[in-house]
Design a protein around this motif. Structure first.
Motif, PDB file in Angstrom:
ATOM      1  N   SER A 150      14.755 -13.750   6.210  1.00 39.32           N
ATOM      2  CA  SER A 150      14.802 -12.508   6.981  1.00 39.32           C
ATOM      3  C   SER A 150      14.132 -11.342   6.277  1.00 39.32           C
ATOM      4  O   SER A 150      13.936 -10.288   6.889  1.00 39.32           O
ATOM      5  CB  SER A 150      16.250 -12.139   7.324  1.00 39.32           C
ATOM      6  N   GLU A 151      13.776 -11.487   4.994  1.00 37.16           N
ATOM      7  CA  GLU A 151      12.953 -10.505   4.275  1.00 37.16           C
ATOM      8  C   GLU A 151      12.253 -11.193   3.118  1.00 37.16           C
ATOM      9  O   GLU A 151      12.871 -11.941   2.371  1.00 37.16           O
ATOM     10  CB  GLU A 151      13.807  -9.370   3.686  1.00 37.16           C
ATOM     11  N   PHE A 152      10.977 -10.938   2.965  1.00 37.00           N
ATOM     12  CA  PHE A 152      10.198 -11.284   1.780  1.00 37.00           C
ATOM     13  C   PHE A 152       8.831 -10.659   1.982  1.00 37.00           C
ATOM     14  O   PHE A 152       8.378 -10.477   3.110  1.00 37.00           O
ATOM     15  CB  PHE A 152      10.076 -12.799   1.578  1.00 37.00           C
ATOM     16  N   GLY A 153       8.183 -10.269   0.893  1.00 35.94           N
ATOM     17  CA  GLY A 153       6.905  -9.602   1.092  1.00 35.94           C
ATOM     18  C   GLY A 153       6.177  -9.316  -0.201  1.00 35.94           C
ATOM     19  O   GLY A 153       6.667  -9.601  -1.299  1.00 35.94           O
ATOM     20  N   PHE A 154       4.995  -8.733  -0.034  1.00 36.66           N
ATOM     21  CA  PHE A 154       4.135  -8.418  -1.170  1.00 36.66           C
ATOM     22  C   PHE A 154       3.292  -7.197  -0.803  1.00 36.66           C
ATOM     23  O   PHE A 154       2.789  -7.095   0.315  1.00 36.66           O
ATOM     24  CB  PHE A 154       3.219  -9.596  -1.509  1.00 36.66           C
ATOM     25  N   GLN A 155       3.125  -6.305  -1.760  1.00 36.20           N
ATOM     26  CA  GLN A 155       2.420  -5.050  -1.505  1.00 36.20           C
ATOM     27  C   GLN A 155       0.900  -5.179  -1.574  1.00 36.20           C
ATOM     28  O   GLN A 155       0.356  -6.080  -2.208  1.00 36.20           O
ATOM     29  CB  GLN A 155       2.826  -4.000  -2.543  1.00 36.20           C
ATOM     30  N   SER A 156       0.266  -4.202  -0.928  1.00 35.50           N
ATOM     31  CA  SER A 156      -1.167  -3.954  -1.152  1.00 35.50           C
ATOM     32  C   SER A 156      -1.443  -2.482  -0.871  1.00 35.50           C
ATOM     33  O   SER A 156      -0.680  -1.811  -0.175  1.00 35.50           O
ATOM     34  CB  SER A 156      -2.040  -4.820  -0.232  1.00 35.50           C
ATOM     35  N   PHE A 157      -2.545  -1.998  -1.426  1.00 36.26           N
ATOM     36  CA  PHE A 157      -3.066  -0.697  -1.010  1.00 36.26           C
ATOM     37  C   PHE A 157      -3.628  -0.833   0.402  1.00 36.26           C
ATOM     38  O   PHE A 157      -4.067  -1.922   0.796  1.00 36.26           O
ATOM     39  CB  PHE A 157      -4.189  -0.254  -1.952  1.00 36.26           C
ATOM     40  N   PRO A 158      -3.643   0.245   1.178  1.00 37.68           N
ATOM     41  CA  PRO A 158      -4.421   0.215   2.419  1.00 37.68           C
ATOM     42  C   PRO A 158      -5.910   0.204   2.071  1.00 37.68           C
ATOM     43  O   PRO A 158      -6.285   0.468   0.927  1.00 37.68           O
ATOM     44  CB  PRO A 158      -4.017   1.509   3.120  1.00 37.68           C
ATOM     45  N   GLU A 159      -6.750  -0.078   3.040  1.00 34.77           N
ATOM     46  CA  GLU A 159      -8.174  -0.124   2.726  1.00 34.77           C
ATOM     47  C   GLU A 159      -8.717   1.289   2.470  1.00 34.77           C
ATOM     48  O   GLU A 159      -8.066   2.294   2.735  1.00 34.77           O
ATOM     49  CB  GLU A 159      -8.951  -0.838   3.823  1.00 34.77           C
ATOM     50  N   MET A 160      -9.941   1.340   1.961  1.00 34.05           N
ATOM     51  CA  MET A 160     -10.489   2.588   1.431  1.00 34.05           C
ATOM     52  C   MET A 160     -10.581   3.694   2.477  1.00 34.05           C
ATOM     53  O   MET A 160     -10.388   4.873   2.152  1.00 34.05           O
ATOM     54  CB  MET A 160     -11.867   2.346   0.807  1.00 34.05           C
ATOM     55  N   LYS A 161     -10.855   3.370   3.718  1.00 36.68           N
ATOM     56  CA  LYS A 161     -10.988   4.446   4.702  1.00 36.68           C
ATOM     57  C   LYS A 161      -9.662   5.155   4.926  1.00 36.68           C
ATOM     58  O   LYS A 161      -9.632   6.350   5.251  1.00 36.68           O
ATOM     59  CB  LYS A 161     -11.571   3.925   6.018  1.00 36.68           C
ATOM     60  N   THR A 162      -8.555   4.450   4.755  1.00 38.31           N
ATOM     61  CA  THR A 162      -7.250   5.091   4.810  1.00 38.31           C
ATOM     62  C   THR A 162      -6.988   5.892   3.546  1.00 38.31           C
ATOM     63  O   THR A 162      -6.495   7.031   3.596  1.00 38.31           O
ATOM     64  CB  THR A 162      -6.148   4.043   5.027  1.00 38.31           C
ATOM     65  N   ILE A 163      -7.318   5.338   2.399  1.00 35.42           N
ATOM     66  CA  ILE A 163      -7.134   6.061   1.138  1.00 35.42           C
ATOM     67  C   ILE A 163      -7.913   7.374   1.152  1.00 35.42           C
ATOM     68  O   ILE A 163      -7.437   8.405   0.664  1.00 35.42           O
ATOM     69  CB  ILE A 163      -7.554   5.172  -0.053  1.00 35.42           C
ATOM     70  N   ARG A 164      -9.079   7.372   1.750  1.00 36.43           N
ATOM     71  CA  ARG A 164      -9.898   8.593   1.786  1.00 36.43           C
ATOM     72  C   ARG A 164      -9.284   9.682   2.660  1.00 36.43           C
ATOM     73  O   ARG A 164      -9.686  10.841   2.586  1.00 36.43           O
ATOM     74  CB  ARG A 164     -11.311   8.260   2.259  1.00 36.43           C
ATOM     75  N   THR A 165      -8.304   9.345   3.490  1.00 36.64           N
ATOM     76  CA  THR A 165      -7.640  10.385   4.281  1.00 36.64           C
ATOM     77  C   THR A 165      -6.660  11.198   3.442  1.00 36.64           C
ATOM     78  O   THR A 165      -6.282  12.304   3.846  1.00 36.64           O
ATOM     79  CB  THR A 165      -6.862   9.785   5.480  1.00 36.64           C
ATOM     80  N   PHE A 166      -6.233  10.662   2.290  1.00 34.46           N
ATOM     81  CA  PHE A 166      -5.260  11.410   1.475  1.00 34.46           C
ATOM     82  C   PHE A 166      -5.715  11.624   0.038  1.00 34.46           C
ATOM     83  O   PHE A 166      -5.004  12.275  -0.735  1.00 34.46           O
ATOM     84  CB  PHE A 166      -3.886  10.725   1.497  1.00 34.46           C
ATOM     85  N   ALA A 167      -6.886  11.118  -0.318  1.00 31.39           N
ATOM     86  CA  ALA A 167      -7.345  11.244  -1.711  1.00 31.39           C
ATOM     87  C   ALA A 167      -8.843  11.500  -1.746  1.00 31.39           C
ATOM     88  O   ALA A 167      -9.573  11.180  -0.806  1.00 31.39           O
ATOM     89  CB  ALA A 167      -7.009   9.975  -2.494  1.00 31.39           C
TER      90      ALA A 167
END
Length: 853
Positions: free
Chosen positions: A546-563
């Motif tokens: 019912s829960e398990f997962g693994f992280q990732s960064f969003p892709e660069m076009k999303t990162i460029r909206t906040f950085a």
């Protein structure tokens, strides 16, 4: 002042006793203003909305997502805020017998005044309030005023007198105050979420004028549903404002949409005040609601009409799917089962955990929900869990789930910490449970109630006993039993009685105790928190994941909206504030060092992280699906984000599918091909949700050298057994390739149907990329530009692994992405978005694994 009046005309016939009857509803969402208490600086407010959302809109607060602005937007949570509005009423409206003011949701601690009288004190975000106000209304101008009290200062006395600070570690404030308010916990912060503790009118406000009586609730209770008959108890709550008992009749119309309706009627005597009426009904040979890919989710329309004489006074409609859903927990030779049956058929749950889609929750409009369910169905899911740290979802969420055949696991809104259990707190909880159970219980999609997320696991396994006294621990354990083993199930028995319930999830397990996996649903954080390799997941199957997962960064076009460029470092302040798991970036880097070559730069790091999350989670989810009937569910953490952030999501905040969502789509296909390598054999599985066997399938297996192409091919007829997972082909690998060739070879397999159409494909690499001899190669592309759609044809003379197509348009949809492009293969990818224009030729970039080192 802008006003909108909706006139709901109720059908009527001439009646000697009464004149024409109509219900008239005035929407009170427009024209609100708000101010910080005592400042007398008024701004226009959007309702539904929140103080913070409006302050951002008025540019009093900066964009909370950009840079480190999160730190700049939190001061309003410590202040009180006032909302006011005036509205005009005619004498005609006031001639009605009564008026009902309905605040569907106030967040959270608030006093409401109407024309000088305090009519409501709110202390629960999750409860709607209906108040009879006819006696307070005036012809002409009327005035509403709502004072919201800071949830921080309001609850400080509770924390000061508790004698301990709750272990609400996801609450990013000090002291931990989230537990004292019946308010969305995630607003206080989480390990994927920013802190934005809001106040405001977060759901619509209406004023309804009516005569004689109203229908407050209509429960189409399904006491028994089989293919032969459905036994229904139509339960109605009717409120009469007549001073004496009156004769009335109730008519129930029912039938499938677009088909002629049947009716039943009952004569009743309505006493002043609340009346409860039961009207039994049997439907022979019902067309039952079924999950997606199981026939069709048939929905019946039920409409209850209340008549005085021949005149319709009130009516209420519900759309209901007739079905039986139950959780099956039975002792067996291994432990205890944990799976769902739908209409007595075992059901493998494929899906994800869902968190609120916005930290600014009221930004979730109908378009948001339509997009969400498109993402759910496009990934071949049949189950979604509404997680207990957010909110009970909008009605439209459950309507879409009903229509699309998606089952919903519904947590009550408690998560990851003990809560108070004093009488006043539990009275507040009782009102919340009753309100939301009655609101949601007619939905066919609502499969299951769960008391909370991870609280008992925390009490048993998270080391709180090392931080707190035995007396405090005992208080919390007794409080847990009062709330989740007594109060909530008793209320469910009274107000629903048609669904299974468990006191908490995980039901009886801890990810650190593998033996507990045999008898419970599991939140398996051995992957990620336990830093176990992806491959280990196949050897620790639960009865239900019912829960398990693994992280990732969003892709660069999303990162460029906040950085900006200067922030492109995992250790920059901006990246750290957009990573709420304290060890998150360290863990991503640790796994990347296990499986990939050192990336050249930050952009390659982001890309490789997306690939790693997608391919690793596919491996874990496929193991669950291959493992049926022992394992009967795979709900990964999590499908979505509520702001642009590094997280476990498979779709980022701006609706960009990560590699994981493409991989989930493939592994969740109604009929999917799976493979397991063990004892030097490749075992190929058919994993089918369909209720009928599928025969005359062709399994094609190719041995492909990364540079030379196909060196061997096998073909075989196979059958896919209905609603099961089974091995259809085993191959000794030594008969295919030598040991030394494993680093240069992919085993490419696919299923095709009797007409030659591909059903499902599966690529098997013997190693992760850092141990593969991936060739240097150029991916060639040909692009056809059209308004709304770009068509990209890819080819390469050698293997290009995990080919990623990027376009700088947020939310653009790809027919596929992160693909393995075989030597000499041509693949056509369609990119769609209203923002794409043929003349503009928005640039497209393409990368693959070998280019990152």
């Amino acid at each position: 002042m802008k006003k909108s009046i909706i006139f709901l005309w109720i059908a009527f016939l001439p009646c000697l006793l009464f004149g024409q009857s109509k219900v008239e509803t005035l929407k009170l969402n427009d024209g609100w203003q708000f101010s910080q208490t005592g400042k007398n600086q008024w701004y226009d407010a959007e309702v539904p909305g929140s103080v913070q959302r409006d302050l951002i809109r008025h540019k009093v607060l900066p964009d909370p997502y950009f840079g480190t602005n999160e730190n700049e937007v939190q001061w309003p949570e410590k202040e009180d805020w006032d909302f006011k509005k005036s509205f005009t009423l005619s004498e005609e409206l006031l001639n009605h017998d009564d008026a009902l003011l309905f605040f569907e949701g106030l967040d959270t601690h608030a006093d409401v005044f109407l024309n000088g009288s305090r009519i409501l004190q709110s202390q629960n975000m999750f409860v709607g309030h209906k108040i009879s106000v006819k006696h307070l209304l005036r012809k002409g101008e009327n005035n509403l005023y709502v004072r919201f009290f800071s949830p921080i200062t309001r609850m400080l006395p509770a924390a000061a007198t508790a004698g301990f600070d709750y272990p609400a570690d996801n609450d990013h404030g000090t002291p931990k105050l989230s537990v004292y308010s019946r308010k969305a916990p995630y607003q206080f912060g989480w390990d994927w979420g920013m802190r934005l503790v809001q106040m405001g009118i977060w759901k619509p406000v209406t004023l309804t004028f009516y005569d004689k009586a109203r229908i407050d609730d209509f429960f189409v209770k399904q006491t028994s549903v089989t293919k032969e008959k459905a036994i229904i108890d139509n339960q109605l709550e009717i409120y009469s404002i007549e001073p004496q008992p009156v004769n009335a009749s109730i008519t129930i119309e029912y039938g499938l949409k677009d088909e002629s309706k049947k009716t039943i009627s009952k004569d009743v005597v309505l006493n002043p005040g609340k009346n409860v009426v039961s009207i039994p009904l049997q439907i022979d040979h019902p067309k039952r609601w079924m999950p997606v890919n199981w026939v069709k989710p048939y929905l019946y329309d039920f409409r209850a009409k209340l008549l005085f004489g021949n005149q319709a006074i009130a009516e209420k409609s519900e759309r209901v799917g007739l079905r039986k859903v139950q959780l099956v927990q039975k002792d067996d030779e291994i432990g205890k089962s944990f799976y769902f049956e739908v209409n007595d058929i075992p059901f493998f749950a494929k899906g994800a955990n869902y968190i609120p889609g916005e930290i600014l929750r009221t930004q979730q409009d109908s378009a948001y929900y339509q997009r969400l369910f498109d993402n759910i169905t496009s990934a071949n899911m049949n189950f979604i869990r509404v997680w207990g740290g957010g909110t009970y979802e909008d009605d439209y969420f459950y309507h879409l789930a009903d229509e699309k055949g998606i089952l919903v696991w519904q947590d009550f809104i408690f998560g990851c910490t003990p809560y108070p259990s004093d009488d006043a707190f539990l009275k507040n909880v009782s009102e919340e449970v009753i309100y939301n159970v009655k609101r949601l219980r007619n939905h066919a999609s609502l499969a299951f109630w769960c008391g909370n997320n991870e609280i008992e696991e925390g009490l048993r396994y998270w080391g709180w006993d090392k931080r707190y006294t035995p007396e405090t621990m005992e208080l919390w354990k007794k409080g847990y039993d009062k709330t989740f083993r007594t109060l909530i199930p008793d209320l469910l028995s009274q107000y629903d009685g048609t669904r299974s319930y468990i006191h908490g999830s995980p039901y009886n397990s801890s990810w650190g105790k593998i033996e507990s996996f045999k008898s419970s649903d599991v939140h398996d954080w051995g992957l990620w928190h336990g830093r176990m390799p992806f491959e280990a997941m196949a050897d620790r199957l639960p009865r239900f994941a019912s829960e398990f997962g693994f992280q990732s960064f969003p892709e660069m076009k999303t990162i460029r909206t906040f950085a900006t460029e200067k922030d492109f470092d995992i250790n920059s302040d901006v990246m750290k504030i957009h990573q709420k798991s304290g060890v998150g970036n360290v863990i991503i880097k640790q796994y990347m060092d296990m499986y990939f070559h050192e990336p050249k730069n930050f952009e390659d790091f982001v890309y490789l992280g997306l690939v790693m999350q997608g391919n690793g989670m596919e491996e874990a989810v496929e193991a669950n699906r291959r493992g049926r009937p022992y394992c009967m569910g795979a709900l990964y953490w999590q499908i979505n984000d509520d702001w642009p952030v590094v997280s476990w999501s498979s779709i980022d905040y701006y609706n960009n599918w990560k590699a994981q969502h493409y991989r989930m789509r493939d592994v969740f296909a109604p009929l999917a091909l799976g493979v397991k390598f063990a004892d030097n054999k490749l075992n190929y599985y058919t994993m089918s949700d369909y209720l009928s066997d599928i025969d005359n399938l062709k399994l094609t297996i190719q041995v492909i050298d990364f540079s030379k192409g196909v060196v061997k091919e096998l073909k075989e007829k196979v059958n896919a057994k209905a609603n099961s997972s089974q091995i259809v082909k085993s191959i000794d690998v030594s008969s295919l390739i030598s040991e030394s060739d494993k680093a240069n070879t992919v085993i490419h397999a696919w299923l095709s149907d009797a007409k030659g159409k591909m059903v499902s494909s599966k690529d098997y690499f013997f190693y992760w990329p850092n141990k593969l001899n991936l060739p240097e190669t150029k991916v060639n592309s040909k692009i056809v530009y059209a308004d709304g759609k770009y068509t990209v044809t890819l080819s390469s003379s050698k293997l290009a692994k995990d080919v990623f197509i990027e376009i700088p348009v947020l939310g653009a949809r790809f027919s596929d992405n992160f693909i393995d492009l075989m030597p000499g293969e041509k693949r056509v990818i369609e990119i769609t978005s209203p923002e794409l224009k043929a003349a503009k030729k928005t640039p497209i970039t393409i990368r693959h694994i070998r280019e990152t080192y």
